[in-house]
Design a protein around this motif. Structure first.
Motif, PDB file in Angstrom:
ATOM      1  N   GLN A   1       4.435  -0.718   9.755  1.00 42.24           N
ATOM      2  CA  GLN A   1       4.457   0.528   8.682  1.00 42.24           C
ATOM      3  C   GLN A   1       6.133   0.108   8.297  1.00 42.24           C
ATOM      4  OE1 GLN A   1       2.778   4.104   9.489  1.00 42.24           O
ATOM      5  NE2 GLN A   1       4.794   5.106   8.214  1.00 42.24           N
ATOM      6  N   PHE A   2       5.831  -0.004   6.498  1.00 41.96           N
ATOM      7  CA  PHE A   2       7.601  -0.447   6.129  1.00 41.96           C
ATOM      8  C   PHE A   2       8.398   0.983   6.315  1.00 41.96           C
ATOM      9  CE2 PHE A   2      10.148  -0.195   2.859  1.00 41.96           C
ATOM     10  CZ  PHE A   2      11.554  -0.125   2.924  1.00 41.96           C
TER      11      PHE A   2
ATOM     12  N   ILE B   1      -4.434  -8.657   6.683  1.00 42.42           N
ATOM     13  CA  ILE B   1      -3.207  -8.859   5.850  1.00 42.42           C
ATOM     14  C   ILE B   1      -2.105  -8.087   6.449  1.00 42.42           C
ATOM     15  CG2 ILE B   1      -2.799  -7.523   3.080  1.00 42.42           C
ATOM     16  CD1 ILE B   1      -6.082  -7.328   2.948  1.00 42.42           C
ATOM     17  N   ASP B   2      -0.610  -8.673   5.754  1.00 38.48           N
ATOM     18  CA  ASP B   2       0.702  -7.633   6.574  1.00 38.48           C
ATOM     19  C   ASP B   2       1.018  -7.900   5.124  1.00 38.48           C
ATOM     20  OD1 ASP B   2       3.136  -6.900   7.449  1.00 38.48           O
ATOM     21  OD2 ASP B   2       3.265  -9.670   8.480  1.00 38.48           O
ATOM     22  N   VAL B   3       1.158  -6.637   4.452  1.00 37.14           N
ATOM     23  CA  VAL B   3       2.426  -5.746   3.762  1.00 37.14           C
ATOM     24  C   VAL B   3       3.064  -4.468   3.663  1.00 37.14           C
ATOM     25  CG1 VAL B   3       1.147  -7.622   1.680  1.00 37.14           C
ATOM     26  CG2 VAL B   3       0.027  -4.983   2.663  1.00 37.14           C
ATOM     27  N   PRO B   4       3.786  -3.815   2.911  1.00 40.79           N
ATOM     28  CA  PRO B   4       4.209  -3.453   3.405  1.00 40.79           C
ATOM     29  C   PRO B   4       3.672  -1.569   3.177  1.00 40.79           C
ATOM     30  CG  PRO B   4       5.382  -4.145   1.629  1.00 40.79           C
ATOM     31  CD  PRO B   4       4.748  -5.037   2.104  1.00 40.79           C
ATOM     32  N   VAL B   5       3.255  -0.544   4.253  1.00 39.13           N
ATOM     33  CA  VAL B   5       2.824   0.634   3.779  1.00 39.13           C
ATOM     34  C   VAL B   5       3.606   1.679   4.024  1.00 39.13           C
ATOM     35  CG1 VAL B   5       0.687   1.793   5.022  1.00 39.13           C
ATOM     36  CG2 VAL B   5       0.667  -0.257   4.816  1.00 39.13           C
ATOM     37  N   THR B   6       3.291   2.544   2.918  1.00 40.03           N
ATOM     38  CA  THR B   6       4.460   3.738   3.200  1.00 40.03           C
ATOM     39  C   THR B   6       3.742   5.024   3.986  1.00 40.03           C
ATOM     40  OG1 THR B   6       3.951   4.761   1.313  1.00 40.03           O
ATOM     41  CG2 THR B   6       4.976   3.109   0.636  1.00 40.03           C
TER      42      THR B   6
ATOM     43  N   VAL C   1       0.735  -1.105   0.129  1.00 38.02           N
ATOM     44  CA  VAL C   1      -0.066  -0.281  -0.473  1.00 38.02           C
ATOM     45  C   VAL C   1       0.752   1.806  -0.157  1.00 38.02           C
ATOM     46  CG1 VAL C   1      -1.427   1.385   1.357  1.00 38.02           C
ATOM     47  CG2 VAL C   1      -1.631  -0.654   1.597  1.00 38.02           C
ATOM     48  N   TYR C   2       0.397   1.658  -1.287  1.00 37.32           N
ATOM     49  CA  TYR C   2       1.155   3.706  -1.286  1.00 37.32           C
ATOM     50  C   TYR C   2       0.367   4.215   0.144  1.00 37.32           C
ATOM     51  CZ  TYR C   2       2.276   8.091  -2.193  1.00 37.32           C
ATOM     52  OH  TYR C   2       2.529   9.730  -2.015  1.00 37.32           O
TER      53      TYR C   2
END
Length: 368
Positions: A278-279, A256-261, A236-237
């Protein structure tokens, strides 16, 4: 996973837009007003208008830093009048009117709505008050501007997200959560991000988030999950940290575990980065931006030239070659928290590493 701190040099911003402002407006006003201001010395009156208080930065950093620098530059003699618009463009227009009535010498303005504030800026200038646009490029005959290179901010976010995704970039889709359409910075963040992401990853859903609201971002993210499917989202941007908080809440609820800016290096975001929720964020050192605004405002109030302060030039729909200061930014990840927000005194290790985050801080070597 590759995590790199990316320091971005802020160059001159080129904006090819039609200019309506006169050369006199771009230079910061008439010689008559300048000679009048010069007679004031340090005894000046500065108006400061900030846009909202939901984002932590404005009351925690921007306001105290600007006020402190103005006091330093004027031997504690300047009077500072302050107001926050609480994300209400109509209220901010009324606040400008109040500043005009109170006869401030100069106005530092961070616009809620950069286009809607144009008439208010004109009214201030007509009353002999020069306007420094702060953080957002307000329309109207502004005399100076300071912010970050906002296209580069978006590029920094996009580059960090791609680096973190690596080979997974082609395995699914990302969601883009942009900022409010009333904020010209949001369009520049989006432009920068797209310049990096387009062709490298598929954008499944994209939103312009009303009022930069975390609640609206949360609702948008829930809709995106329903539309794309939880197993098809790889990242996610998010244009800022406040929205990232709302997004992460929705992602967690869906498993859901994904990189977030993010952006702004808010304390809650730094803690989420420590915890791996949060990435990254974009660390924008507020002191240089605040100092530049104060320096330009004091110089304008005293009728002084801005050449020594403002090395860049920026144009908008209504003013050309506005003297500007553009501040560099840094990609903030777990790896450089010690060398950025802690080293610069934005937060202490104790503020970040509360009981909830102490184990994660220890594992990441933060504060050690």
């Amino acid at each position: 996973m590759r995590r790199a701190a990316v320091a971005v040099a802020a160059g001159a911003m080129a904006v090819s837009l039609a200019a309506c402002g006169s050369a006199e407006e771009a230079d910061g006003g008439s010689s008559d007003s300048s000679s009048s201001a010069a007679a004031k010395g340090d005894d000046i009156k500065v108006g400061l208008l900030l846009p909202e208080n939901k984002t932590a930065r404005y009351e925690k950093f921007d306001r105290p830093l600007i006020e402190k620098k103005i006091k330093e530059l004027t031997n504690n003699k300047a009077e500072i009048q302050y107001n926050n618009a609480r994300q209400d463009a109509n209220l901010q227009a009324q606040q400008v009117d109040t500043m005009i009535t109170n006869k401030v010498d100069v106005l530092i303005l961070d616009a809620v709505d950069a286009k809607a504030i144009k008439n208010s800026v004109q009214k201030a200038v007509d009353a002999g008050i020069e306007v420094v646009a702060y953080d957002r490029l307000a329309e109207g005959p502004i005399s100076a501007y300071t912010s970050f290179d906002n296209v580069e901010v978006g590029k920094t976010q996009g580059e960090a997200l791609l680096a973190e995704l690596g080979d997974k970039a082609g395995d699914g889709e990302i969601v883009m959560m942009n900022g409010s359409v009333t904020d010209p910075n949001a369009a520049m963040f989006k432009e920068g991000a797209h310049s990096v992401l387009d062709g490298k990853v598929k954008v499944g859903k994209e939103y312009d988030t009303k009022e930069w609201s975390p609640d609206n971002a949360n609702a948008n993210m829930e809709a995106a999950i329903s539309a794309i499917g939880k197993d098809n989202i790889v990242g996610v941007y998010s244009a800022n940290d406040g929205m990232a908080g709302g997004i992460i809440t929705a992602l967690k609820a869906a498993g859901i575990d994904v990189p977030v800016t993010g952006q702004d290096a808010e304390l809650a975001a730094v803690q989420r980065i420590v915890a791996g929720e949060q990435f990254m964020s974009v660390y924008k050192p507020y002191a240089p931006e605040a100092d530049a605004a104060a320096e330009m405002a004091v110089a304008l109030a005293k009728g002084e030239d801005l050449t020594a302060i403002a090395k860049d030039k920026v144009s908008s729909d209504s003013a050309t070659d506005v003297p500007s200061v553009l501040v560099p930014v840094t990609s903030l990840t777990q790896e450089n928290i010690n060398d950025t927000v802690i080293k610069d005194g934005v937060y202490t290790a104790a503020e970040i590493c509360t009981d909830k985050y102490k184990a994660a801080c220890d594992a990441a070597g933060i504060g050690g």
